[in-house]
Design an enzyme around this catalytic site. Structure first.
Site, PDB file in Angstrom:
ATOM      1  N   TYR A 163       0.844  -1.205   0.000  1.00 20.80           N
ATOM      2  CA  TYR A 163       0.000   0.000   0.000  1.00 20.80           C
ATOM      3  C   TYR A 163       0.881   1.259   0.000  1.00 20.80           C
ATOM      4  CZ  TYR A 163      -4.403   2.499   0.573  1.00 20.80           C
ATOM      5  OH  TYR A 163      -5.492   3.318   0.377  1.00 20.80           O
ATOM      6  N   LYS A 170      -3.147   8.329   2.819  1.00 17.96           N
ATOM      7  CA  LYS A 170      -4.365   8.150   3.638  1.00 17.96           C
ATOM      8  C   LYS A 170      -4.160   8.692   5.059  1.00 17.96           C
ATOM      9  CE  LYS A 170      -7.213   6.062   0.719  1.00 17.96           C
ATOM     10  NZ  LYS A 170      -8.234   6.863   0.008  1.00 17.96           N
TER      11      LYS A 170
END
Ligand code: NAD
Ligand code: IMJ
Length: 263
Positions: A163, A170
């Site tokens: 990720y 995020k």
């Protein structure tokens, strides 16, 4: 009907699998009037076809990396809707090559792009829509609120393999939710995030080991299942509605409880 008489703008529909599409359908079912956008012209026809199938009448392009497109979207929303009660931000992007290997190898440009599209865009949209979303409180501090909802992922709080730069984007997005909630609260605009569990959408396509993760998650998650876009959409409708009038600056996990587990 939690959203009847309410008008909203939704960013992030690419196709019928998009989380933003599930939110669009749920918002329509709750009586909302909507303006749908696409981030790239290749999605235009598909978005309009999907929207028309459920009676959405307003559409606009909006590539969130372009200030002039955000400004034009806010102008169109003002012209066509007058005021805006809610905004859904279902947008994220990082270069494909950044989503494999180690975060340590992230390029300067790859970092900039992920932050720009996946995090900064929320602040830019909040700034552009603030005049349309501002609400007055009465003498008792009661009154209508408007609502901004974004979508995030556990990888913004913990390390998830591959990720990488999206996790860092995020984390910035979730911090932005808190700072924007503080900035816009005096205008009665709430800002919250829904942290969804993994779902097979276009943004999951080609992500190595995604299927393995989806297969293994039910054994570890309290609810013993993966979540659906409908479940994420229902929690989003709560944030968009006046049921959440006292909630801002929050990140709500809709992940079958996976985030609560240690081992
Ligand atoms: P999706 O691919 O359907 O949606 C991503 C959207 O971002 C697309 O509509 C795309 O057009 C848009 N986008 C990308 N760059 C853009 C730009 N420059 N301007 C405007 N729009 C742009 O996938 P999704 O899974 O529905 O993703 C929606 C959100 O949910 C994302 O923020 C994603 O990080 C988040 N999320 C997804 C999952 C998952 O497992 N699928 C889990 C948690 C959170
Ligand atoms: C994405 C990459 C790596 C691991 C991942 C994901 N896991 C999950 C996702 C475990 C759940 C999906 N997700 C939460 C995202 O936010 C995806 C964002 C994304 C996906 C792509 C793929 C295609 C591309 N750029 C992307 N940018 C952002 O070129």
């Amino acid at each position: 009907m939690l959203l009847s008489g309410r008008k909203g703008v939704i960013l992030g529909v690419a196709n019928k699998r998009s989380i933003a599409w599930a939110i669009t359908q749920a918002a329509r079912n709750h009586g909302a009037e909507l303006l749908l956008t696409w981030g790239n012209d290749r999605f235009k026809e598909g978005v309009v076809e999907l929207g028309r199938s459920i009676g959405v009448e307003r559409y606009a392009p909006c590539d969130v990396s372009r200030d002039e497109e955000i400004a034009a979207l806010a102008e169109q929303a003002k012209r066509e809707l007058g005021t805006v009660d809610f905004l859904v931000h279902g947008v994220a992007f990082a270069r494909k090559e950044e989503l494999t290997g180690g975060y340590v190898d992230t390029s300067r440009e790859g970092y900039r792009i992920a932050q720009d599209i996946s995090s900064y865009s929320l602040a830019a949209l909040c700034r552009a829509f603030r005049p349309l979303m501002k609400r007055e409180r009465d003498a008792d501090g009661e009154g209508p609120t408007s609502s901004v909802v974004t979508l995030t992922y556990l990888g913004g709080q913990r390390v998830i393999p591959n990720y990488n730069v999206m996790g860092v984007a995020k984390a910035a997005l979730e911090a932005s939710v808190r700072y924007l909630a503080a900035d816009l609260g005096p205008d009665n605009i709430r800002v919250n995030a829904v942290s969804a569990g993994p779902i097979k959408t276009l943004s999951a396509a080609g992500v190595s080991s995604f299927s393995t993760m989806l297969n293994q998650l039910p054994a570890r998650a309290p609810l013993r299942k993966n979540v659906t876009t409908d479940e994420v959409a229902d929690a989003s409708v709560f944030f968009l509605s006046e049921l959440a009038r006292g909630v801002t600056g929050e990140v709500l996990f809709v992940d079958a409880g996976f985030h609560a587990m240690g081992i």
